[in-house]
Structure formats: structure tokens, C-alpha cells
Design an enzyme around this catalytic site. Structure first.
Site, PDB file in Angstrom:
ATOM      1  N   THR A  23       0.848  -1.191   0.000  1.00 19.56           N
ATOM      2  CA  THR A  23       0.000   0.000   0.000  1.00 19.56           C
ATOM      3  C   THR A  23       0.887   1.245   0.000  1.00 19.56           C
ATOM      4  OG1 THR A  23      -1.860  -1.070   1.080  1.00 19.56           O
ATOM      5  CG2 THR A  23      -1.669   1.294   1.414  1.00 19.56           C
ATOM      6  N   HIS A 170      -6.993 -10.878  -1.520  1.00 23.45           N
ATOM      7  CA  HIS A 170      -6.385 -10.503  -0.232  1.00 23.45           C
ATOM      8  C   HIS A 170      -7.197 -11.133   0.902  1.00 23.45           C
ATOM      9  CE1 HIS A 170      -4.223  -8.573   2.819  1.00 23.45           C
ATOM     10  NE2 HIS A 170      -4.213  -7.323   2.404  1.00 23.45           N
ATOM     11  N   ASN A 173      -4.147 -10.393   6.783  1.00 25.34           N
ATOM     12  CA  ASN A 173      -3.955  -9.133   7.531  1.00 25.34           C
ATOM     13  C   ASN A 173      -5.205  -8.484   8.114  1.00 25.34           C
ATOM     14  OD1 ASN A 173      -1.310  -9.578   6.902  1.00 25.34           O
ATOM     15  ND2 ASN A 173      -1.214  -8.061   5.253  1.00 25.34           N
ATOM     16  N   TYR A 175      -8.337  -8.167   7.013  1.00 23.58           N
ATOM     17  CA  TYR A 175      -9.372  -7.519   6.198  1.00 23.58           C
ATOM     18  C   TYR A 175     -10.569  -8.463   6.039  1.00 23.58           C
ATOM     19  CZ  TYR A 175      -5.763  -4.082   5.983  1.00 23.58           C
ATOM     20  OH  TYR A 175      -4.821  -3.163   6.359  1.00 23.58           O
ATOM     21  N   ASN A 230      -4.479  -5.683  12.955  1.00 20.09           N
ATOM     22  CA  ASN A 230      -5.908  -5.362  12.861  1.00 20.09           C
ATOM     23  C   ASN A 230      -6.743  -6.155  13.877  1.00 20.09           C
ATOM     24  OD1 ASN A 230      -6.068  -3.268  10.944  1.00 20.09           O
ATOM     25  ND2 ASN A 230      -5.906  -4.712   9.236  1.00 20.09           N
TER      26      ASN A 230
HETATM   27  C1  PHB Z   1      -1.951  -0.768   5.307  1.00 22.53           C
HETATM   28  O1  PHB Z   1      -2.283   0.100   4.495  1.00 22.53           O
HETATM   29  O2  PHB Z   1      -1.528  -0.484   6.411  1.00 22.53           O
HETATM   30  C2  PHB Z   1      -2.061  -2.178   4.919  1.00 22.53           C
HETATM   31  C3  PHB Z   1      -2.682  -2.518   3.756  1.00 22.53           C
HETATM   32  C4  PHB Z   1      -2.772  -3.835   3.390  1.00 22.53           C
HETATM   33  C5  PHB Z   1      -2.228  -4.791   4.216  1.00 22.53           C
HETATM   34  C6  PHB Z   1      -1.607  -4.452   5.368  1.00 22.53           C
HETATM   35  C7  PHB Z   1      -1.527  -3.135   5.729  1.00 22.53           C
HETATM   36  O3  PHB Z   1      -2.313  -6.070   3.879  1.00 22.53           O
END
Ligand code: PHB
Length: 359
Positions: A23, A170, A173, A175, A230
Site C-alpha cells: 500500500t 487478499h 492481515n 481484512y 488489525n
Molecule cells: C496498510 O495500508 O496499512 C495495509 C494494507 C494492506 C495490508 C496491510 C496493511 O495487507
């Protein structure tokens, strides 16, 4: 060996050094741009480029200036990037993203972000209006879940129109997909919650819908089975991910991308005792997953060579090192001195720290 070719789906990668999804928050107004084209183009010695996470719908957004893959304009601008990458001989997958609860009403005209369940969610989030407190999300209705799966399939179709070689779902992490998988965030009592089979159903339906649309050989997924970023938690995490990854064997996907850990700059996360610990994740799931595995998470040159030579995984995805070393594969091959990265320019900004790292 790290610099030898490898096949994923029907395409051949020239080496096993991949650029990890990163990102960078420079897709102003969610539209890819010329600066991004240059950035990816500079990194085409990677066997595979995996783009920064890109939202599948306006609802999927949770960060400022991340790109989308749902509008005609986004498709058109991504096409300029994929054409450029292909011209220089690399391959490129787009990472498909829905952040779920990791968003804020500021992104949604005051409406709550959505998630499997309305579980309290705390911390800070950066919105177009500044740094705000996270909010407790709204639980998705059953019919909405079906329509998000459709959004994933449409985004995958858009990705092919935009010239991508494939898509990486994705699922890592913390999401949306991860929120369904783990029981800390999924408290549903319908077919998408409760048992492991029910919690992994959403992930598998997304895989299925995308595979049906663009072919399993162009479909991949990223998971972080020991991730706690997260606020993620699962009470029986090894069995949960073993069940899911074993089921993924049925699809013949392009690859499975595993994060050993996620280490954002300046933060460390403690891994609960019942989780696979640092250094155990990729090796453990190698025994369960039959296809190509991309390993990721703080790899050095030495560790990458060790993992590929010992067949713990097939490809290594480098993140931060690829930010600061556009020609990372050449540098690793020649054992050259690597540029240091600057965390201050990771997220947002302009050309500085983006397309000006020396080759
Ligand atoms: C972030 O923008 O912090 C971010 C985005 C995607 C990820 C992990 C962190 O998989």
C-alpha cells in the site's frame, strides 16, 4: 534456486523474486496514474509483481488514495500499467481487497463499515478528514454477502480487461475475508459463522466465483495464518487455517501466498502461544498445500535462498526491500549492497521515496 524460472498457472516467471503487495497511497482519487506506472515499471525485473491492494468496490475502501478496480476509468489507467510491465517482460497480478471493518464512516458518507459481525473494534484510522477512532462495524446481511462475492468476481473480470495476468485475493492481515475466517471477528450464527467450515465458506466462495469467472490458473490467494494485525484472533487458529488450506488444494490455483508475519514499520506484534510461531508458518503449510507457495515476511537474501533451496516454498515476495531497490533481483543475484528504505515516504506523498530510489 531463487533466480531460476517457475511456472504459475499457465505462465512462466523469469525468476522467483516477487514484488509483494504494498500500500503506497498515491492513487489519488482511487485512479492509477503515470507516477504509479513508472514505479511498477522500475520494478519489472521481478519475476512477478503483485500490485498494492486494490478495492473491489467503493464499499471495500479503508485507506486514503488506494486504487480501485471497479470503474471504467480505473480499468483504463491500470491497462497503461500492465502494458508497460509486459513490455519489459514481467508478469503482474492485482491484489483484490475489501477491508471490511477496517474502514470508517468518513469513507462512506457517514455509514458504518461492514463486517461479518458487529464486534467492538478499536484503534485509529486515517481518513480523508484526519486521524479518527475506529468504530464498531455493522454486521452484513446474508444477501449483502452474496453481492460482495459478486463484486469480487466482477473486479477479477475487470482485472483481466485491464491486462493483468491474474488476481491475488487478499485474504490476509485482518481484512474482510480474514474477518470471516477467524472467530474473534466472526460471531455469526448463520451459514457463514460458527464452525470452521462455516467461517471459511466466504473465502472459498470468493475463490470459486473468481475461478469460475477468469480461471483458477489466474486466481491466487494470500493468507496470514499467524497474523494479529488489525486485532485479529482465532481460538483454534492452526486447525482453522489447516482446514481452509487443505480445501484450497481442490482448486488448482496459480499460487497460495503465505505471510510468515506482517511487520509494518515501527510495530511488533506478539503471537499467542497457540499460534504457529515466527519461522513455522510457511514450513508447516508446505506439508498441507500441494501447489505453488509464495512466502513473505521479512526475508533477507540468505533466508530467501535457503527457503527456495530447501523447498519450503517456491517464490519469495519482498516488500520493503523492493521499495528501496527497484532492481532487487539483480542486486540479490550479484550480492550487491542494498539501499535502505525510508519509512516516512511509505504511505502517501509524491515521487520522493517512490520513484527516485537509485538503481
Ligand atoms: C496498510 O495500508 O496499512 C495495509 C494494507 C494492506 C495490508 C496491510 C496493511 O495487507
Amino acid at each position: 534456486m531463487l533466480f531460476s524460472p517457475v511456472k504459475i498457472g499457465n505462465i512462466e516467471l523469469s525468476n522467483r523474486v516477487a514484488m509483494a503487495p504494498l500500500t503506497r497511497n498515491r492513487a489519488f482519487g482511487t485512479i492509477p496514474n503515470e507516477m504509479m506506472r513508472i514505479y511498477y515499471n522500475q520494478r519489472t525485473s521481478a519475476g512477478l509483481i503483485i500490485t498494492e491492494a486494490s478495492q473491489i468496490s467503493p464499499q471495500g475502501v479503508g485507506y486514503v488514495d488506494t486504487p480501485g478496480i471497479y470503474s471504467e476509468e480505473q480499468i483504463k489507467q491500470w491497462k497503461r500499467i500492465t502494458e508497460s510491465v509486459h513490455k519489459y517482460g514481467s508478469k503482474i497480478f492485482i491484489q483484490l481487497w475489501h477491508v471490511g471493518r477496517s474502514s470508517h464512516p468518513d469513507f462512506h458518507n457517514g455509514e458504518l463499515p461492514v463486517a461479518p459481525s458487529a464486534v467492538e473494534y478499536t484503534g485509529k484510522v486515517k481518513t480523508p478528514q484526519g486521524l479518527k477512532d475506529k468504530v464498531t462495524p455493522r454486521a452484513l446481511e446474508l444477501h449483502e454477502i452474496k453481492s460482495i462475492i459478486q463484486d469480487y468476481a466482477n473486479a477479477a473480470e475487470n482485472a483481466i480487461k485491464a491486462g493483468f495476468d491474474g488476481v491475488e485475493i487478499h485474504g490476509a492481515n485482518g481484512y474482510l475475508i480474514d474477518q470471516f475466517i477467524c472467530d474473534g471477528s466472526n460471531k455469526r450464527t448463520d451459514e457463514y459463522g460458527g464452525s470452521i467450515e462455516n467461517r471459511i465458506k466466504f473465502a472459498l466462495e470468493v475463490v470459486e466465483a473468481i475461478s469460475n469467472k477468469i480461471g483458477a490458473e489466474r486466481t491466487a490467494i494470500k493468507l496470514s495464518p499467524s497474523g494479529t494485525f488489525n486485532s485479529m484472533y482465532d481460538s483454534n487458529v492452526v486447525e482453522t487455517f489447516t482446514t481452509l488450506i487443505d480445501k484450497l488444494n481442490n482448486y488448482n490455483l496459480a499460487y497460495l501466498h503465505l505471510a510468515e508475519h506482517y511487520n509494518p514499520p515501527g510495530k511488533t506484534y506478539t503471537i499467542p502461544d497457540h499460534y504457529l510461531q515466527e519461522g513455522e508458518v510457511i514450513k508447516y503449510f508446505r506439508k498441507i498445500y500441494k501447489g505453488i507457495i509464495v512466502g513473505n515476511g521479512g526475508f533477507t537474501r540468505e533466508k530467501a535462498m535457503e527457503y527456495v533451496e530447501n523447498n519450503y516454498c517456491d517464490i519469495i515476495a519482498f516488500g520493503k526491500l523492493f521499495i528501496s531497490n527497484p532492481k532487487l533481483p539483480e542486486k540479490l543475484k550479484g550480492h550487491l549492497i542494498l539501499n535502505k528504505w525510508d519509512v516516512n515516504t511509505f504511505y502517501g506523498g509524491n515521487e520522493i521515496g517512490y520513484i527516485d530510489y537509485p538503481f
